[in-house]
Design a protein around this motif. Structure first.
Motif, short mmCIF file in Angstrom:
data_model
loop_
_atom_site.label_atom_id
_atom_site.label_comp_id
_atom_site.label_asym_id
_atom_site.label_seq_id
_atom_site.Cartn_x
_atom_site.Cartn_y
_atom_site.Cartn_z
N SER A 155 82.85 20.78 33.96
CA SER A 155 83.97 21.58 33.45
C SER A 155 84.64 22.28 34.62
O SER A 155 83.96 22.84 35.48
CB SER A 155 83.48 22.63 32.46
N CYS A 156 85.96 22.21 34.64
CA CYS A 156 86.73 22.83 35.72
C CYS A 156 87.80 23.75 35.13
O CYS A 156 88.37 23.46 34.09
CB CYS A 156 87.43 21.76 36.56
N MET A 193 90.58 16.73 44.75
CA MET A 193 89.21 16.23 44.73
C MET A 193 88.32 17.19 45.52
O MET A 193 88.73 17.72 46.53
CB MET A 193 89.14 14.84 45.34
N ASN A 194 87.10 17.33 45.03
CA ASN A 194 86.14 18.23 45.66
C ASN A 194 84.80 17.51 45.74
O ASN A 194 84.35 16.95 44.74
CB ASN A 194 86.03 19.51 44.84
N LEU A 229 82.59 12.91 44.28
CA LEU A 229 83.89 13.56 44.29
C LEU A 229 84.27 13.92 42.86
O LEU A 229 84.20 13.08 41.95
CB LEU A 229 84.95 12.64 44.90
N ILE A 230 84.67 15.17 42.66
CA ILE A 230 85.06 15.68 41.35
C ILE A 230 86.56 15.95 41.37
O ILE A 230 87.06 16.64 42.26
CB ILE A 230 84.31 17.00 41.01
N ASP A 231 87.27 15.43 40.38
CA ASP A 231 88.69 15.70 40.22
C ASP A 231 88.85 17.04 39.51
O ASP A 231 88.58 17.15 38.31
CB ASP A 231 89.35 14.58 39.42
N LEU A 232 89.24 18.06 40.25
CA LEU A 232 89.34 19.42 39.72
C LEU A 232 90.51 19.61 38.77
O LEU A 232 90.60 20.63 38.09
CB LEU A 232 89.43 20.42 40.86
N SER A 233 91.41 18.64 38.68
CA SER A 233 92.56 18.77 37.78
C SER A 233 92.22 18.37 36.34
O SER A 233 93.01 18.60 35.43
CB SER A 233 93.73 17.91 38.28
#
Length: 58
Positions: free
Chosen positions: A44-45, A1-2, A18-22
Motif C-alpha cells: 500500500s502506498c 519506482m522505489n 522495485l515498487i511503483d509508488l504511484s
C-alpha cells in the motif's frame, strides 16, 4: 519506482524489488529471485511512500 528490500520467508535471503509508488494498492505473486519459491506480495502506498508492505509464503 522505489527499491524495497525484504527477507524471503522461504530461504531467508535479503532480496529487493522495485515498487511503483504511484499505485495505491498492489497484491500479486512473484517468485523469489534466489530460491524461486512463490511469494505473495501486498503493498500500500500513499503520497509517494510505502505505508504497508507484506510478503507471505505460498
Amino acid at each position: 519506482m522505489n527499491e524495497h528490500f525484504f527477507t524471503c520467508p522461504h530461504c531467508w535471503e535479503e532480496i529487493s524489488m522495485l515498487i511503483d509508488l504511484s499505485v495505491p494498492y498492489q497484491k500479486y505473486v512473484e517468485d523469489c529471485e534466489v530460491c524461486c519459491n512463490p511469494l505473495e506480495i501486498s503493498v500500500s502506498c500513499e503520497e509517494g511512500e510505502i505505508v504497508h508492505f507484506e510478503v507471505n509464503e505460498l
